[in-house]
Design an enzyme around this catalytic site. Structure first.
Site, short mmCIF file in Angstrom:
data_model
loop_
_atom_site.label_atom_id
_atom_site.label_comp_id
_atom_site.label_asym_id
_atom_site.label_seq_id
_atom_site.Cartn_x
_atom_site.Cartn_y
_atom_site.Cartn_z
N LYS A 113 27.74 -89.18 19.64
CA LYS A 113 28.23 -88.93 20.98
C LYS A 113 27.25 -88.07 21.76
O LYS A 113 26.36 -87.43 21.18
CB LYS A 113 29.62 -88.27 20.93
CG LYS A 113 29.67 -86.90 20.26
CD LYS A 113 31.12 -86.46 20.07
CE LYS A 113 31.25 -85.08 19.47
NZ LYS A 113 30.87 -83.99 20.38
N GLY A 133 35.12 -76.22 22.60
CA GLY A 133 34.36 -77.31 23.20
C GLY A 133 34.76 -78.65 22.67
O GLY A 133 35.74 -79.27 23.11
N CYS A 134 34.04 -79.13 21.66
CA CYS A 134 34.23 -80.51 21.21
C CYS A 134 35.54 -80.73 20.45
O CYS A 134 36.11 -81.82 20.52
CB CYS A 134 33.03 -80.94 20.36
SG CYS A 134 31.49 -80.93 21.30
N VAL A 135 36.02 -79.71 19.74
CA VAL A 135 37.32 -79.85 19.08
C VAL A 135 38.43 -79.97 20.11
O VAL A 135 39.29 -80.86 20.03
CB VAL A 135 37.58 -78.66 18.13
CG1 VAL A 135 39.04 -78.62 17.67
CG2 VAL A 135 36.65 -78.74 16.93
N THR A 176 38.23 -83.31 21.93
CA THR A 176 38.63 -84.42 21.05
C THR A 176 40.13 -84.45 20.85
O THR A 176 40.76 -85.52 20.88
CB THR A 176 37.90 -84.30 19.71
OG1 THR A 176 36.49 -84.41 19.92
CG2 THR A 176 38.35 -85.38 18.73
#
Length: 212
Positions: free
Chosen positions: A118, A150-152, A155
């Site tokens: 990603k 952020g990404c957690v 998602t």
């Protein structure tokens, strides 16, 4: 009235629960965040989260549940990351060929496990993740990894918005700052996901083996 009670009193913090077909999505557990990496913390939070993530992954594998890994892979100069690369110059550590984008010894993908590349925070945005999970009839996405804020977070939110039941494993998520970690876990649990402990998630995975 404490914070949780205050939120509950106005209609937040409902429970989603597990469905029948969970999968674990390991978000960006890569060397950039771990000991010696440029994005690590000084208190060992990322390393503790990595160890927890490894235990959850092993429990999922033992019970026959799918495990999917994600990683950030950027073109030189962040050419494919748009304004995200401008806002976060540190993303340069994920440019193709960087040793910091590699997985640690554990958890790491095994042969046959899907790895999603990603360029942005969400593991769903611009990737094949939703299609991969739908093809396996997954209904519950267990999210863990880096970083929590952020990404957690992105998602877990997109898991919800794509029709999956999002479960976030608190112990298996890491962030640079403890206050940021705590606030984001609380906010996720209040609005977008069920935030559970490693013990609770492992207990569910091991007592509900896959029927695939």
């Amino acid at each position: 009235m404490d914070r949780a009670d205050d939120y509950e009193s106005v209609g937040f913090r409902g429970r989603i629960g597990f469905g029948e077909r969970p999968a674990v999505v390991v978000v960006d557990v890569v060397r950039a965040y771990l000991a010696g990496g440029p994005l690590t913390d000084t208190e060992g939070r990322f390393e503790a989260a990595r160890a927890s993530a490894d235990r959850v992954v092993e429990a999922a594998r033992a019970a026959g549940h799918p495990v999917v890994f994600t990683t950030v892979k950027l073109a030189p100069g962040g050419a494919d990351a748009g304004w995200f690369a401008v806002k976060v110059p540190g993303l340069s550590v994920f440019e193709e060929g960087s040793p910091y984008a590699a997985f640690p010894d554990s958890p790491a993908p095994r042969k046959g496990e899907v790895v999603v590349s990603k360029q942005y925070a969400s593991s769903f945005f611009g990737t094949s993740l939703a299609a991969t999970l739908n093809a396996q009839r997954v209904d519950t996405v267990i999210v863990l990894g880096f970083s929590t804020s952020g990404c957690v977070r992105a998602t877990a939110l997109d898991a919800l918005q794509n029709g999956f039941r999002p479960i976030v494993v608190a112990d298996a998520c890491g962030d640079r700052d403890s206050a940021t970690q705590d606030q984001n876990l609380f906010d996720l649990d209040s609005k977008y996901a069920d935030v559970l402990s490693e013990d609770d998630v492992v207990a569910h995975l091991t007592t509900h083996p896959s029927s695939r």
